[in-house]
Design an enzyme around this catalytic site. Sequence first.
Site, short mmCIF file in Angstrom:
data_model
loop_
_atom_site.label_atom_id
_atom_site.label_comp_id
_atom_site.label_asym_id
_atom_site.label_seq_id
_atom_site.Cartn_x
_atom_site.Cartn_y
_atom_site.Cartn_z
N ASN A 39 0.80 -1.23 0.00
CA ASN A 39 0.00 0.00 0.00
C ASN A 39 0.83 1.28 0.00
OD1 ASN A 39 -2.73 -1.15 0.08
ND2 ASN A 39 -2.11 -1.94 2.07
N GLN A 120 -10.36 1.44 -2.69
CA GLN A 120 -9.30 0.44 -2.66
C GLN A 120 -7.98 1.08 -3.07
OE1 GLN A 120 -10.20 -2.39 -1.43
NE2 GLN A 120 -11.81 -3.42 -2.55
N ARG A 176 -20.92 -16.01 -33.28
CA ARG A 176 -19.93 -15.15 -32.64
C ARG A 176 -20.16 -13.68 -33.02
NH1 ARG A 176 -14.80 -16.73 -30.76
NH2 ARG A 176 -13.35 -15.00 -30.45
#
Length: 246
Positions: A39, A120, A176
Amino acid sequence: VGDAVLSAMATVKVTPSAQPRVLAVVPARGGSQGIPLKNIKELCGRPLLDWCVRAALDSGVFAEVYVSTDSKDIAAAAEKSGAQVHWRAAETATSTASTESALDDFVSKHGDFDVLCLIQATSPLVMPEDFKKALHTLQSQGADSLVTVVRAHRFLWRLDPETKAAIPVNYDPLKRPRRQDWHGELIENGAFYLTTKAIWEAHKCRLGGKMALYEMDEHTLAELDSLVDWEIVSGLATKYGYRPSA
């Protein structure tokens, strides 16, 4: 959820005309395993948590921005970045503790908020404008919580554990689609979450009630779990990361 809780939720729902008190908290324990002290490891010359803390502070959204930690080194870096420090309980800073336990510990000491934002530290590519737009989305939709997502055009597969057959999850291989004809999948990128106080008190969870989405740029899907990831995100931060003027 009982009638009393639902009634309370209705009375505190964040509306576009309200001026909510919004707190931000960045959980940043000292015992990260994959990359020690991740961090505060330097990313392009700045501690990792500095990237999201400075973006949060400069957004003007938050009454207060905290880093929740058990580490003196991380606390010092947080204060240098301009954040306040919440000293988290030891049992919420282990490798097995949930993020929700850290949030519960934080709220027990800092309960004066209308909306809580979990940020975060491992999502350094967030910009001040992201927080502004996300809060507006929460308010304008009358939502109770919000999750950040990225739109990715990826075909997903799974493996049948018994037959070992490959099974498509989100498309038909016989039909697809072209990228321009397909809206893709919305993937939670974990950058940040918004939670009203009523939802937190009812569920002790970052998400609940009426949930809103805030879509971010695709490069914000990058993760920071290894040193290879670090090299990739360093390049992205150089191009896309927020650099405060002072």
